[in-house]
Scaffold this motif. Structure first.
Motif, PDB file in Angstrom:
ATOM      1  N   GLU A  24       1.148  -0.989   0.127  1.00 38.12           N
ATOM      2  CA  GLU A  24       0.347   0.039  -0.052  1.00 38.12           C
ATOM      3  C   GLU A  24       1.091   1.354  -0.088  1.00 38.12           C
ATOM      4  N   LEU A  27       2.324   1.293  -3.127  1.00 34.93           N
ATOM      5  CA  LEU A  27       1.261   2.383  -4.346  1.00 34.93           C
ATOM      6  C   LEU A  27       1.260   3.517  -4.349  1.00 34.93           C
ATOM      7  N   ALA A  28       1.182   3.990  -2.881  1.00 35.40           N
ATOM      8  CA  ALA A  28       0.649   5.471  -2.195  1.00 35.40           C
ATOM      9  C   ALA A  28       1.865   6.212  -2.995  1.00 35.40           C
ATOM     10  N   GLU A  30       4.242   5.114  -5.454  1.00 37.02           N
ATOM     11  CA  GLU A  30       3.970   5.172  -7.238  1.00 37.02           C
ATOM     12  C   GLU A  30       2.660   6.636  -7.252  1.00 37.02           C
ATOM     13  N   GLN A  31       1.518   6.640  -6.606  1.00 37.38           N
ATOM     14  CA  GLN A  31       0.416   6.746  -6.847  1.00 37.38           C
ATOM     15  C   GLN A  31       1.248   8.684  -7.069  1.00 37.38           C
ATOM     16  N   LEU A  34       3.545   9.331  -9.850  1.00 39.88           N
ATOM     17  CA  LEU A  34       2.226   9.860 -11.025  1.00 39.88           C
ATOM     18  C   LEU A  34       1.773  11.549 -11.026  1.00 39.88           C
ATOM     19  N   GLU A  35       1.155  11.515 -10.141  1.00 36.96           N
ATOM     20  CA  GLU A  35       0.238  12.662  -9.172  1.00 36.96           C
ATOM     21  C   GLU A  35       1.098  14.218  -9.646  1.00 36.96           C
TER      22      GLU A  35
END
Length: 150
Positions: A24, A27-28, A30-31, A34-35
Protein backbone atom coordinates in the motif's frame (compact mmCIF):
# COMPACT_ATOMS: atom_id res chain seq x y z
CA UNK A 1 1.48 -27.54 20.09
CA UNK A 2 -1.75 -25.59 19.78
CA UNK A 3 0.01 -22.53 21.06
CA UNK A 4 2.76 -22.91 18.45
CA UNK A 5 0.13 -23.06 15.71
CA UNK A 6 -1.51 -19.95 17.14
CA UNK A 7 1.87 -18.19 17.35
CA UNK A 8 2.67 -19.20 13.77
CA UNK A 9 -0.75 -18.04 12.58
CA UNK A 10 -0.27 -14.70 14.36
CA UNK A 11 3.25 -14.37 12.91
CA UNK A 12 1.94 -15.22 9.42
CA UNK A 13 -0.89 -12.74 9.82
CA UNK A 14 1.54 -10.03 11.02
CA UNK A 15 3.87 -10.76 8.10
CA UNK A 16 0.91 -10.64 5.72
CA UNK A 17 -0.21 -7.27 7.19
CA UNK A 18 3.36 -5.94 6.98
CA UNK A 19 3.63 -6.97 3.32
CA UNK A 20 0.20 -5.53 2.60
CA UNK A 21 1.18 -2.29 4.32
CA UNK A 22 4.46 -2.14 2.33
CA UNK A 23 2.53 -2.72 -0.91
CA UNK A 24 0.00 0.00 0.00
CA UNK A 25 2.85 2.38 0.83
CA UNK A 26 4.58 1.52 -2.49
CA UNK A 27 1.31 2.09 -4.38
CA UNK A 28 0.74 5.38 -2.54
CA UNK A 29 4.31 6.52 -3.40
CA UNK A 30 3.77 5.51 -7.04
CA UNK A 31 0.43 7.36 -7.11
CA UNK A 32 2.05 10.46 -5.60
CA UNK A 33 4.90 10.28 -8.16
CA UNK A 34 2.43 10.02 -11.04
CA UNK A 35 0.40 12.92 -9.65
CA UNK A 36 3.58 15.03 -9.25
CA UNK A 37 4.63 14.27 -12.83
CA UNK A 38 1.16 15.15 -14.13
CA UNK A 39 1.19 18.43 -12.19
CA UNK A 40 4.70 19.22 -13.51
CA UNK A 41 3.56 18.56 -17.11
CA UNK A 42 0.51 20.79 -16.60
CA UNK A 43 2.70 23.55 -15.14
CA UNK A 44 5.15 23.23 -18.04
CA UNK A 45 2.27 23.49 -20.57
CA UNK A 46 0.85 26.54 -18.74
CA UNK A 47 4.28 28.17 -18.70
CA UNK A 48 4.82 27.42 -22.40
CA UNK A 49 1.41 28.95 -23.27
CA UNK A 50 2.16 32.04 -21.19
CA UNK A 51 5.64 32.41 -22.71
CA UNK A 52 4.17 32.10 -26.23
CA UNK A 53 1.47 34.69 -25.43
CA UNK A 54 4.06 37.13 -24.08
CA UNK A 55 6.26 36.57 -27.16
CA UNK A 56 3.28 37.16 -29.52
CA UNK A 57 2.35 40.36 -27.67
CA UNK A 58 5.96 41.57 -27.79
CA UNK A 59 6.17 40.88 -31.53
CA UNK A 60 2.86 42.69 -32.05
CA UNK A 61 4.09 45.62 -29.98
CA UNK A 62 7.31 45.79 -32.02
CA UNK A 63 5.24 45.92 -35.24
CA UNK A 64 3.04 48.68 -33.73
CA UNK A 65 6.15 50.70 -32.81
CA UNK A 66 7.23 50.88 -36.47
CA UNK A 67 6.49 54.17 -38.22
CA UNK A 68 2.98 54.35 -39.69
CA UNK A 69 2.57 54.55 -43.44
CA UNK A 70 1.03 57.74 -44.75
CA UNK A 71 -0.38 58.05 -48.26
CA UNK A 72 -2.27 60.84 -50.01
CA UNK A 73 -5.71 59.92 -51.26
CA UNK A 74 -8.41 61.80 -53.14
CA UNK A 75 -11.98 60.80 -52.39
CA UNK A 76 -14.97 62.68 -53.85
CA UNK A 77 -12.69 65.60 -54.67
CA UNK A 78 -11.39 65.87 -51.09
CA UNK A 79 -7.68 65.43 -50.45
CA UNK A 80 -7.00 63.06 -47.57
CA UNK A 81 -4.03 61.57 -45.79
CA UNK A 82 -4.48 57.89 -44.94
CA UNK A 83 -2.47 56.86 -41.89
CA UNK A 84 -2.05 53.09 -41.52
CA UNK A 85 -0.36 51.28 -38.65
CA UNK A 86 -0.01 47.80 -37.17
CA UNK A 87 -2.39 46.90 -34.31
CA UNK A 88 -1.19 47.12 -30.71
CA UNK A 89 -1.77 44.20 -28.33
CA UNK A 90 -5.05 44.10 -26.43
CA UNK A 91 -8.75 44.04 -27.16
CA UNK A 92 -9.99 47.09 -29.01
CA UNK A 93 -7.10 49.36 -28.00
CA UNK A 94 -7.58 53.08 -28.43
CA UNK A 95 -5.19 54.86 -30.74
CA UNK A 96 -4.35 58.54 -30.88
CA UNK A 97 -2.88 59.85 -34.13
CA UNK A 98 -0.66 62.84 -33.44
CA UNK A 99 0.94 65.25 -35.86
CA UNK A 100 3.81 67.74 -35.61
CA UNK A 101 2.95 71.18 -36.91
CA UNK A 102 4.05 74.66 -35.96
CA UNK A 103 6.66 73.28 -33.54
CA UNK A 104 4.26 71.23 -31.41
CA UNK A 105 2.44 67.91 -31.33
CA UNK A 106 -1.33 68.06 -31.86
CA UNK A 107 -3.95 65.35 -31.71
CA UNK A 108 -5.27 64.66 -35.19
CA UNK A 109 -7.62 61.74 -34.55
CA UNK A 110 -8.70 59.00 -32.16
CA UNK A 111 -9.50 55.51 -33.33
CA UNK A 112 -10.66 52.24 -31.79
CA UNK A 113 -10.97 48.94 -33.63
CA UNK A 114 -9.27 50.18 -36.79
CA UNK A 115 -5.69 50.62 -37.91
CA UNK A 116 -6.37 53.12 -40.68
CA UNK A 117 -7.34 56.74 -40.14
CA UNK A 118 -8.29 59.27 -42.83
CA UNK A 119 -7.25 62.85 -42.12
CA UNK A 120 -7.85 66.04 -44.05
CA UNK A 121 -4.78 66.81 -46.10
CA UNK A 122 -2.73 69.43 -44.31
CA UNK A 123 0.41 70.90 -45.91
CA UNK A 124 1.63 72.20 -42.50
CA UNK A 125 1.79 68.68 -41.09
CA UNK A 126 5.46 67.64 -40.90
CA UNK A 127 5.46 64.36 -38.93
CA UNK A 128 2.94 61.76 -37.79
CA UNK A 129 3.04 59.16 -35.03
CA UNK A 130 0.49 56.86 -33.41
CA UNK A 131 0.09 56.44 -29.65
CA UNK A 132 -1.64 53.68 -27.73
CA UNK A 133 -1.51 54.05 -23.96
CA UNK A 134 2.14 54.63 -23.07
CA UNK A 135 3.37 53.13 -26.34
CA UNK A 136 4.29 55.25 -29.36
CA UNK A 137 5.16 54.38 -32.92
CA UNK A 138 8.22 55.75 -34.63
CA UNK A 139 7.77 59.07 -36.40
CA UNK A 140 6.85 59.24 -40.07
CA UNK A 141 8.40 62.30 -41.70
CA UNK A 142 6.02 63.60 -44.39
CA UNK A 143 7.44 64.38 -47.82
CA UNK A 144 4.56 66.44 -49.27
CA UNK A 145 5.78 66.73 -52.89
CA UNK A 146 6.23 62.95 -53.04
CA UNK A 147 2.91 62.30 -51.26
CA UNK A 148 1.01 64.45 -53.75
CA UNK A 149 2.46 62.64 -56.77
CA UNK A 150 0.35 59.58 -55.98
Amino acid sequence: EGEDDDDEAVARRLEELRRQSEEEARLAREQARLERERAERQAARREARETARIRREQEQLNRFRAAPTVVAHVEDGAELLLVRFAPAPGRQPQYVVRGWRQRRWVQLARARGTTEVALEYDQTLLRVKVCCGREESQLRQLDHPRLRQH
